[in-house]
Design a protein around this motif. Structure first.
Motif, mmCIF file in Angstrom:
data_model
loop_
_atom_site.group_PDB
_atom_site.id
_atom_site.type_symbol
_atom_site.label_atom_id
_atom_site.label_comp_id
_atom_site.label_asym_id
_atom_site.label_seq_id
_atom_site.Cartn_x
_atom_site.Cartn_y
_atom_site.Cartn_z
ATOM 1 N N ARG A 136 12.137 8.125 -4.444
ATOM 2 C CA ARG A 136 10.615 8.197 -4.291
ATOM 3 C C ARG A 136 10.131 6.792 -4.275
ATOM 4 N NH1 ARG A 136 7.583 12.352 -4.009
ATOM 5 N NH2 ARG A 136 5.908 11.716 -5.314
ATOM 6 N N SER A 137 10.561 5.820 -5.236
ATOM 7 C CA SER A 137 10.152 4.488 -5.434
ATOM 8 C C SER A 137 10.343 3.742 -4.092
ATOM 9 C CB SER A 137 10.682 3.967 -6.667
ATOM 10 O OG SER A 137 10.242 2.757 -6.773
ATOM 11 N N GLU A 138 11.651 3.891 -3.665
ATOM 12 C CA GLU A 138 12.118 3.153 -2.361
ATOM 13 C C GLU A 138 11.263 3.476 -1.216
ATOM 14 O OE1 GLU A 138 13.970 0.331 -2.510
ATOM 15 O OE2 GLU A 138 14.251 0.645 -4.610
ATOM 16 N N TYR A 139 10.886 4.761 -0.855
ATOM 17 C CA TYR A 139 10.089 5.218 0.298
ATOM 18 C C TYR A 139 8.810 4.812 -0.041
ATOM 19 C CZ TYR A 139 13.874 8.734 1.700
ATOM 20 O OH TYR A 139 14.835 9.152 1.917
ATOM 21 N N ARG A 140 8.114 4.550 -1.122
ATOM 22 C CA ARG A 140 6.840 4.096 -1.385
ATOM 23 C C ARG A 140 6.835 2.531 -1.125
ATOM 24 N NH1 ARG A 140 6.987 6.559 -6.347
ATOM 25 N NH2 ARG A 140 6.365 8.712 -6.194
ATOM 26 N N LYS A 141 7.958 1.826 -1.269
ATOM 27 C CA LYS A 141 7.886 0.443 -1.172
ATOM 28 C C LYS A 141 8.003 0.245 0.459
ATOM 29 C CE LYS A 141 10.418 -0.987 -5.098
ATOM 30 N NZ LYS A 141 11.739 -1.312 -5.780
ATOM 31 N N ALA A 142 8.653 1.138 1.301
ATOM 32 C CA ALA A 142 8.693 0.876 2.600
ATOM 33 C C ALA A 142 7.541 1.518 3.293
ATOM 34 C CB ALA A 142 9.879 2.104 3.149
ATOM 35 N N LEU A 143 6.738 2.701 2.607
ATOM 36 C CA LEU A 143 5.591 3.122 3.115
ATOM 37 C C LEU A 143 4.489 1.912 3.097
ATOM 38 C CD1 LEU A 143 3.937 5.145 4.154
ATOM 39 C CD2 LEU A 143 3.331 5.947 1.565
ATOM 40 N N ARG A 144 4.501 0.904 2.258
ATOM 41 C CA ARG A 144 3.396 0.069 2.182
ATOM 42 C C ARG A 144 3.252 -0.909 3.317
ATOM 43 N NH1 ARG A 144 3.899 0.213 -3.595
ATOM 44 N NH2 ARG A 144 5.780 -1.265 -3.727
ATOM 45 N N SER A 145 4.615 -1.002 3.497
ATOM 46 C CA SER A 145 4.904 -2.300 5.100
ATOM 47 C C SER A 145 4.655 -1.275 6.260
ATOM 48 C CB SER A 145 6.502 -2.718 4.919
ATOM 49 O OG SER A 145 6.552 -3.381 5.993
ATOM 50 N N LYS A 146 5.042 0.121 6.299
ATOM 51 C CA LYS A 146 4.600 0.797 7.448
ATOM 52 C C LYS A 146 3.260 0.977 7.521
ATOM 53 C CE LYS A 146 8.943 1.150 8.486
ATOM 54 N NZ LYS A 146 9.561 0.902 9.722
ATOM 55 N N MET A 147 2.422 0.976 6.501
ATOM 56 C CA MET A 147 1.013 1.121 6.641
ATOM 57 C C MET A 147 0.183 -0.079 7.051
ATOM 58 S SD MET A 147 0.215 3.832 3.578
ATOM 59 C CE MET A 147 -1.235 4.800 4.271
ATOM 60 N N ASP A 148 1.143 -1.180 6.330
ATOM 61 C CA ASP A 148 0.083 -2.480 6.918
ATOM 62 C C ASP A 148 0.540 -3.002 8.363
ATOM 63 O OD1 ASP A 148 -0.486 -3.006 4.298
ATOM 64 O OD2 ASP A 148 1.310 -4.286 3.768
ATOM 65 N N THR A 149 1.570 -2.268 8.974
ATOM 66 C CA THR A 149 1.765 -2.611 10.264
ATOM 67 C C THR A 149 1.384 -1.454 11.294
ATOM 68 O OG1 THR A 149 4.208 -1.583 10.266
ATOM 69 C CG2 THR A 149 3.805 -4.043 9.799
ATOM 70 N N GLY A 150 0.865 -0.550 10.799
ATOM 71 C CA GLY A 150 0.291 0.585 11.422
ATOM 72 C C GLY A 150 1.441 1.540 12.116
ATOM 73 N N ASP A 151 2.685 1.410 11.694
ATOM 74 C CA ASP A 151 3.804 2.365 12.412
ATOM 75 C C ASP A 151 3.683 3.521 11.767
ATOM 76 O OD1 ASP A 151 6.205 3.248 12.735
ATOM 77 O OD2 ASP A 151 7.154 1.749 11.737
ATOM 78 N N LEU A 152 3.021 4.531 12.511
ATOM 79 C CA LEU A 152 2.869 5.810 12.473
ATOM 80 C C LEU A 152 4.297 6.705 12.094
ATOM 81 C CD1 LEU A 152 -0.026 6.625 14.542
ATOM 82 C CD2 LEU A 152 -0.213 6.071 12.289
ATOM 83 N N ASN A 153 5.128 6.423 12.871
ATOM 84 C CA ASN A 153 6.258 7.320 12.972
ATOM 85 C C ASN A 153 7.037 6.764 11.627
ATOM 86 O OD1 ASN A 153 6.210 8.351 15.178
ATOM 87 N ND2 ASN A 153 7.581 6.926 16.502
ATOM 88 N N GLY A 154 7.149 5.629 11.235
ATOM 89 C CA GLY A 154 7.560 4.888 9.981
ATOM 90 C C GLY A 154 6.928 5.694 8.711
ATOM 91 N N GLN A 155 5.421 5.788 9.019
ATOM 92 C CA GLN A 155 4.786 6.272 7.850
ATOM 93 C C GLN A 155 5.325 7.783 7.505
ATOM 94 O OE1 GLN A 155 0.507 5.691 8.299
ATOM 95 N NE2 GLN A 155 0.899 3.710 9.188
ATOM 96 N N PHE A 156 5.559 8.389 8.635
ATOM 97 C CA PHE A 156 5.764 9.942 8.576
ATOM 98 C C PHE A 156 7.204 10.029 7.954
ATOM 99 C CE2 PHE A 156 8.500 13.244 10.285
ATOM 100 C CZ PHE A 156 7.913 14.329 10.041
ATOM 101 N N ILE A 157 8.134 9.073 8.420
ATOM 102 C CA ILE A 157 9.540 9.237 7.783
ATOM 103 C C ILE A 157 9.397 8.968 6.183
ATOM 104 C CG2 ILE A 157 11.681 7.787 7.734
ATOM 105 C CD1 ILE A 157 11.282 7.748 10.760
ATOM 106 N N CYS A 158 8.623 7.997 5.926
ATOM 107 C CA CYS A 158 8.356 7.695 4.423
ATOM 108 C C CYS A 158 7.863 8.724 3.784
ATOM 109 C CB CYS A 158 7.623 6.333 3.921
ATOM 110 S SG CYS A 158 8.251 4.875 4.918
#
Length: 182
Positions: free
Chosen positions: A25-47
């Motif tokens: 969960r911690s690693e997914y949260r780290k990935a999520l921050r970047s996905k949100m910063d870039t507006g990557d909706l598919n990436g946000q979903f995956i996280c």
């Protein structure tokens, strides 16, 4: 940076497979921050879905519900049928429904399946049908479950090799045997 986010996401997946869910969960949260910063909706979903799966697997149903609800937002924003189907199947599982909300799960599954049909996502539509049949059986709606079984087995859009066909065949056999005169 996208590469770092992918690394965190992959690490989350690996940690989940090793049953180290809190770390995942911690690693997914780290990935999520970047996905949100870039507006990557598919990436946000995956996280969000990964975080929800990890929470579910560690027994945190409330955390999983929250993460799955968050995963639904980018899925709906993109209207990607495969994403909507994936999260709808998770949120319609018995452990995630509120008491008495089987009807809500049925409506969500039907809506997601229609979206899959519109976008020719036959595999996801088939999986949604399988879960919909299970919900109808659980709700005691035998005639609806039987009708769904018949439609699925007769449909040209479903590949007999698809995962879940056996489940539908078994449900069909059980429901047919339970019918009066069956």
């Amino acid at each position: 940076p996208p590469m770092i986010a992918s690394t965190h996401n992959n690490l989350g997946t690996a940690l989940s497979q090793m049953e180290r869910y809190a770390e995942a969960r911690s690693e997914y949260r780290k990935a999520l921050r970047s996905k949100m910063d870039t507006g990557d909706l598919n990436g946000q979903f995956i996280c969000f879905q990964g975080m929800g799966d990890a929470a579910r697997d560690m027994g945190d149903t409330d955390g999983a519900k929250q993460d799955y609800a968050m995963a639904l937002l980018p899925a709906l924003e993109t209207m990607d049928a495969s994403l909507v189907a994936s999260i709808t199947m998770r949120t319609s599982e018995r452990e995630f429904r509120q008491s008495g909300s089987i009807d809500e799960s049925i409506k969500s599954l039907e809506w997601a399946r229609e979206l899959c049909r519109q976008q020719a996502c036959n595999h996801e539509g088939f999986l949604l049908t399988r879960q919909l049949i299970d919900c109808y059986v659980e709700a005691g709606s035998t005639s609806e479950a039987l009708s769904e079984c018949r439609q699925a087995l007769a449909s040209d859009s479903f590949d007999p090799e698809m995962v879940g066909l056996l489940s539908i065949v078994v449900n069909y056999a059980r429901l047919t045997a339970a019918e009066p005169g069956g």
